[in-house]
Design a protein around this motif. Structure first.
Motif, PDB file in Angstrom:
ATOM      1  N   UNK A 101      -5.318 -12.512  15.007  1.00  0.00           N
ATOM      2  CA  UNK A 101      -4.893 -13.899  14.751  1.00  0.00           C
ATOM      3  C   UNK A 101      -6.044 -14.881  14.904  1.00  0.00           C
ATOM      4  N   UNK A 102      -7.196 -14.398  15.362  1.00  0.00           N
ATOM      5  CA  UNK A 102      -8.350 -15.273  15.654  1.00  0.00           C
ATOM      6  C   UNK A 102      -7.962 -16.434  16.569  1.00  0.00           C
ATOM      7  N   UNK A 103      -7.141 -16.116  17.571  1.00  0.00           N
ATOM      8  CA  UNK A 103      -6.766 -17.105  18.567  1.00  0.00           C
ATOM      9  C   UNK A 103      -7.196 -16.605  19.941  1.00  0.00           C
ATOM     10  N   UNK A 104      -7.337 -17.526  20.865  1.00  0.00           N
ATOM     11  CA  UNK A 104      -7.687 -17.141  22.231  1.00  0.00           C
ATOM     12  C   UNK A 104      -6.651 -16.156  22.778  1.00  0.00           C
ATOM     13  N   UNK A 105      -5.387 -16.473  22.553  1.00  0.00           N
ATOM     14  CA  UNK A 105      -4.293 -15.603  23.020  1.00  0.00           C
ATOM     15  C   UNK A 105      -3.080 -15.820  22.141  1.00  0.00           C
ATOM     16  N   UNK A 106      -2.096 -14.955  22.305  1.00  0.00           N
ATOM     17  CA  UNK A 106      -0.859 -15.098  21.529  1.00  0.00           C
ATOM     18  C   UNK A 106       0.146 -15.948  22.303  1.00  0.00           C
ATOM     19  N   UNK A 107       0.422 -15.553  23.567  1.00  0.00           N
ATOM     20  CA  UNK A 107       1.443 -16.301  24.315  1.00  0.00           C
ATOM     21  C   UNK A 107       0.902 -16.942  25.594  1.00  0.00           C
ATOM     22  N   UNK A 108      -0.040 -16.282  26.234  1.00  0.00           N
ATOM     23  CA  UNK A 108      -0.662 -16.860  27.427  1.00  0.00           C
ATOM     24  C   UNK A 108      -2.034 -16.223  27.613  1.00  0.00           C
ATOM     25  N   UNK A 109      -2.902 -16.906  28.359  1.00  0.00           N
ATOM     26  CA  UNK A 109      -4.291 -16.461  28.490  1.00  0.00           C
ATOM     27  C   UNK A 109      -4.356 -15.102  29.215  1.00  0.00           C
ATOM     28  N   UNK A 110      -4.722 -14.053  28.463  1.00  0.00           N
ATOM     29  CA  UNK A 110      -4.798 -12.707  29.043  1.00  0.00           C
ATOM     30  C   UNK A 110      -5.662 -12.686  30.291  1.00  0.00           C
ATOM     31  N   UNK A 111      -6.745 -13.455  30.257  1.00  0.00           N
ATOM     32  CA  UNK A 111      -7.687 -13.404  31.385  1.00  0.00           C
ATOM     33  C   UNK A 111      -7.215 -14.218  32.595  1.00  0.00           C
ATOM     34  N   UNK A 112      -5.944 -14.539  32.623  1.00  0.00           N
ATOM     35  CA  UNK A 112      -5.328 -15.120  33.820  1.00  0.00           C
ATOM     36  C   UNK A 112      -4.092 -14.306  34.228  1.00  0.00           C
ATOM     37  N   UNK A 113      -4.022 -13.070  33.726  1.00  0.00           N
ATOM     38  CA  UNK A 113      -2.820 -12.243  33.951  1.00  0.00           C
ATOM     39  C   UNK A 113      -3.071 -11.044  34.858  1.00  0.00           C
ATOM     40  N   UNK A 118     -19.214 -21.864  18.518  1.00  0.00           N
ATOM     41  CA  UNK A 118     -17.850 -22.315  18.249  1.00  0.00           C
ATOM     42  C   UNK A 118     -16.894 -21.131  18.278  1.00  0.00           C
ATOM     43  N   UNK A 119     -15.661 -21.404  18.637  1.00  0.00           N
ATOM     44  CA  UNK A 119     -14.624 -20.378  18.553  1.00  0.00           C
ATOM     45  C   UNK A 119     -14.501 -19.920  17.103  1.00  0.00           C
ATOM     46  N   UNK A 149     -16.086 -27.155  27.227  1.00  0.00           N
ATOM     47  CA  UNK A 149     -15.582 -25.878  26.705  1.00  0.00           C
ATOM     48  C   UNK A 149     -14.217 -26.114  26.048  1.00  0.00           C
ATOM     49  N   UNK A 150     -14.114 -25.709  24.782  1.00  0.00           N
ATOM     50  CA  UNK A 150     -12.894 -25.979  23.997  1.00  0.00           C
ATOM     51  C   UNK A 150     -11.625 -25.481  24.700  1.00  0.00           C
ATOM     52  N   UNK A 151     -11.686 -24.287  25.255  1.00  0.00           N
ATOM     53  CA  UNK A 151     -10.476 -23.671  25.802  1.00  0.00           C
ATOM     54  C   UNK A 151     -10.048 -24.292  27.128  1.00  0.00           C
ATOM     55  N   UNK A 152     -10.901 -25.136  27.706  1.00  0.00           N
ATOM     56  CA  UNK A 152     -10.599 -25.671  29.031  1.00  0.00           C
ATOM     57  C   UNK A 152      -9.929 -27.036  29.012  1.00  0.00           C
ATOM     58  N   UNK A 153      -9.794 -27.643  27.828  1.00  0.00           N
ATOM     59  CA  UNK A 153      -9.032 -28.904  27.760  1.00  0.00           C
ATOM     60  C   UNK A 153      -7.635 -28.681  28.332  1.00  0.00           C
ATOM     61  N   UNK A 154      -6.995 -27.584  27.914  1.00  0.00           N
ATOM     62  CA  UNK A 154      -5.620 -27.319  28.356  1.00  0.00           C
ATOM     63  C   UNK A 154      -5.561 -26.906  29.823  1.00  0.00           C
ATOM     64  N   UNK A 155      -6.696 -26.478  30.361  1.00  0.00           N
ATOM     65  CA  UNK A 155      -6.728 -26.069  31.769  1.00  0.00           C
ATOM     66  C   UNK A 155      -7.117 -27.226  32.689  1.00  0.00           C
ATOM     67  N   UNK A 191     -19.408 -29.375  15.003  1.00  0.00           N
ATOM     68  CA  UNK A 191     -18.638 -29.465  16.235  1.00  0.00           C
ATOM     69  C   UNK A 191     -17.655 -28.300  16.255  1.00  0.00           C
ATOM     70  N   UNK A 192     -17.506 -27.695  17.431  1.00  0.00           N
ATOM     71  CA  UNK A 192     -16.596 -26.558  17.572  1.00  0.00           C
ATOM     72  C   UNK A 192     -15.157 -27.011  17.403  1.00  0.00           C
ATOM     73  N   UNK A 193     -14.322 -26.105  16.932  1.00  0.00           N
ATOM     74  CA  UNK A 193     -12.887 -26.386  16.871  1.00  0.00           C
ATOM     75  C   UNK A 193     -12.373 -26.655  18.289  1.00  0.00           C
ATOM     76  N   UNK A 194     -11.499 -27.627  18.405  1.00  0.00           N
ATOM     77  CA  UNK A 194     -10.915 -27.924  19.712  1.00  0.00           C
ATOM     78  C   UNK A 194     -11.792 -28.754  20.620  1.00  0.00           C
ATOM     79  N   UNK A 195     -12.918 -29.237  20.114  1.00  0.00           N
ATOM     80  CA  UNK A 195     -13.873 -29.978  20.946  1.00  0.00           C
ATOM     81  C   UNK A 195     -14.075 -31.395  20.397  1.00  0.00           C
TER      82      UNK A 195
END
Lengths: 292, 292
Positions: A54-66, A167-168, A269-275, B166-170
């Protein structure tokens, strides 16, 4: 020092949109001789195939926090990555894995970073060796409360390789090649260790220790400022009291009001906005390594 | 020249992970006086709120490929973005919108690009004016077969603003501010036009015209090479016959084998891996504008 380290798990795609690790693992699967080392048994795997697809960080929740004990022992988990984490943890244990190397990328300018948890003497010695052969490598100690939730922490000696800025969803060929060389250097070092080399000649190390996580200024959930342009891509560089930290959407600068110099990492870091993390402040330490 | 251009739609978040447009539109909604111009009636909106919330390009399919006549007239569309596109198209028409400005970002180094479709004289004149006040602005003509599927093409005079890298999500604060200034320059220019200024003193323009879309080398669906490091972030720079184009995972360089110099854009755009586009080749043209 630690005993021999035989069984290595080399992991990519723990986050499905971090392509460097994904394509390095694919390369190593196609050309296994590249990672053959006489004293090591190396297994490669892609952690989250569905997220990679899916080219996404995760599908339902961040695997690297499980990978916390609570999740791994909970019989009632329902999210895709919670279940996946259990399967991965079982596989890691079934293989008697001694050490996980988990390959990540970041949109921040972290170059070639090795993230360790608790400052284990073996990691310090390894870090001292690796930074001496390539000064671009940085050693980051990130012992947050969440550490025990990470994939790499299934094994005591696990660590992450964090490479950026990229970039992601993007493969940066230059960073791909640098990451590949770093993996070979790590495997060579582990092999040397098993042959009896304790890296005794490496006596010191610059270590960056995460001391605080800084969120964006927000109104409720909504951010009301961006990382200041002066700070963008300035990971590992000194941030002094009074230096610009954020820029509001209205154009007002918010300065760093701490009492001492810090060295931010994971800046924007793009993925950390939500964190709720705009960056992590670190303290720069010079560690003297005492042998024996 | 065209008649007065009164009703403007300023759109962000057509792709949910392109944050610059999203937060610019939020800013303009909070401070509407910033975009007030005496001869213009400007509506701002976020195109794909659900994708913005999810911080993904799209939920089910790329919204910015759903504006073709076929989709808009098909009673049986079922995907979220297909239905959304119909609602947006209706709103644009109900507002008698003369011109859409659609705000995008890219992971490629495209600076401040204005993407036009068909080389309309008004666009050329506008482009000549804008590039003269800010030489960092580039004008890209991208008249692919897909053009009629894009949001901006609902109106004849619509165009996109494409900003990067710019990276996606940033949110990159520097690029945010530059994009904001570009929007003001565009609105000022439209206002001047309505006041009777035909920009007659602007006589020429450098135009980059897309002539070919280049895919990654692949084995089936799987890519087998990356954009060459020499080419990364080199958008709008000359690529000459024999120059490196791709680098295979094995480290072999694949060169550009064309007969003439091209100027690639959208180099290594994250969202285009799935579309089979590693970059777009353009031809650099110097256009002389004939007034009257």
């Amino acid at each position: 020092m630690v005993e021999k380290i035989k069984n290595i798990a080399l992991v990519g795609g723990t986050h499905g949109n971090e392509m460097t690790g994904v394509y390095l693992i694919k390369k190593f699967k196609s050309y296994p001789h590249l990672i053959e080392r006489s004293s090591l048994d190396i297994k490669t795997f892609l952690a989250n195939s569905k997220a990679i697809e899916a080219k996404q960080r995760y599908i339902e929740t961040d695997l690297n926090r499980c990978f916390g004990k609570k999740n791994l022992e909970d019989g009632n988990t329902v999210l895709y990555e919670q279940i996946l984490a259990k399967n991965i943890a079982r596989k890691i244990k079934d293989n008697n894995t001694d050490l996980i190397v988990d390959l990540h990328t970041t949109t921040s300018q972290m170059g070639l970073t090795i993230i360790i948890c608790d400052g284990h003497p073996f990691h310090l010695q390894l870090g001292s060796y690796l930074t001496s052969i390539n000064p671009k490598i940085k050693i980051l100690k990130y012992s947050s409360a969440q550490e025990d939730l990470l994939l790499r922490s299934i094994t005591k000696l696990g660590f992450a390789v964090e490479v950026g800025a990229v970039a992601q969803g993007v493969l940066d060929a230059g960073l791909f090649q640098e990451t590949e060389q770093l993996v070979y250097s790590i495997l060579d070092a582990l092999d040397k260790h098993n042959q009896g080399d304790n890296f005794d000649s490496y006596k010191s190390l610059i270590l960056y220790q995460v001391i605080e996580r800084i969120d964006y200024p927000r109104d409720g959930k909504e951010i009301r400022a961006m990382v200041h342009p002066n700070l963008q891509f300035k990971d590992y560089q000194p941030l002094n009291p009074g230096d610009p930290l954020f820029l509001t959407f209205e154009g007002k600068t918010i300065s760093y009001e701490g009492d001492f110099t810090v060295y931010p990492v994971f800046i924007n870091e793009a993925a950390y906005y939500e964190k709720g993390i705009a960056m992590c402040f670190t303290e720069k330490q010079e560690i003297v390594i005492k042998n024996n």
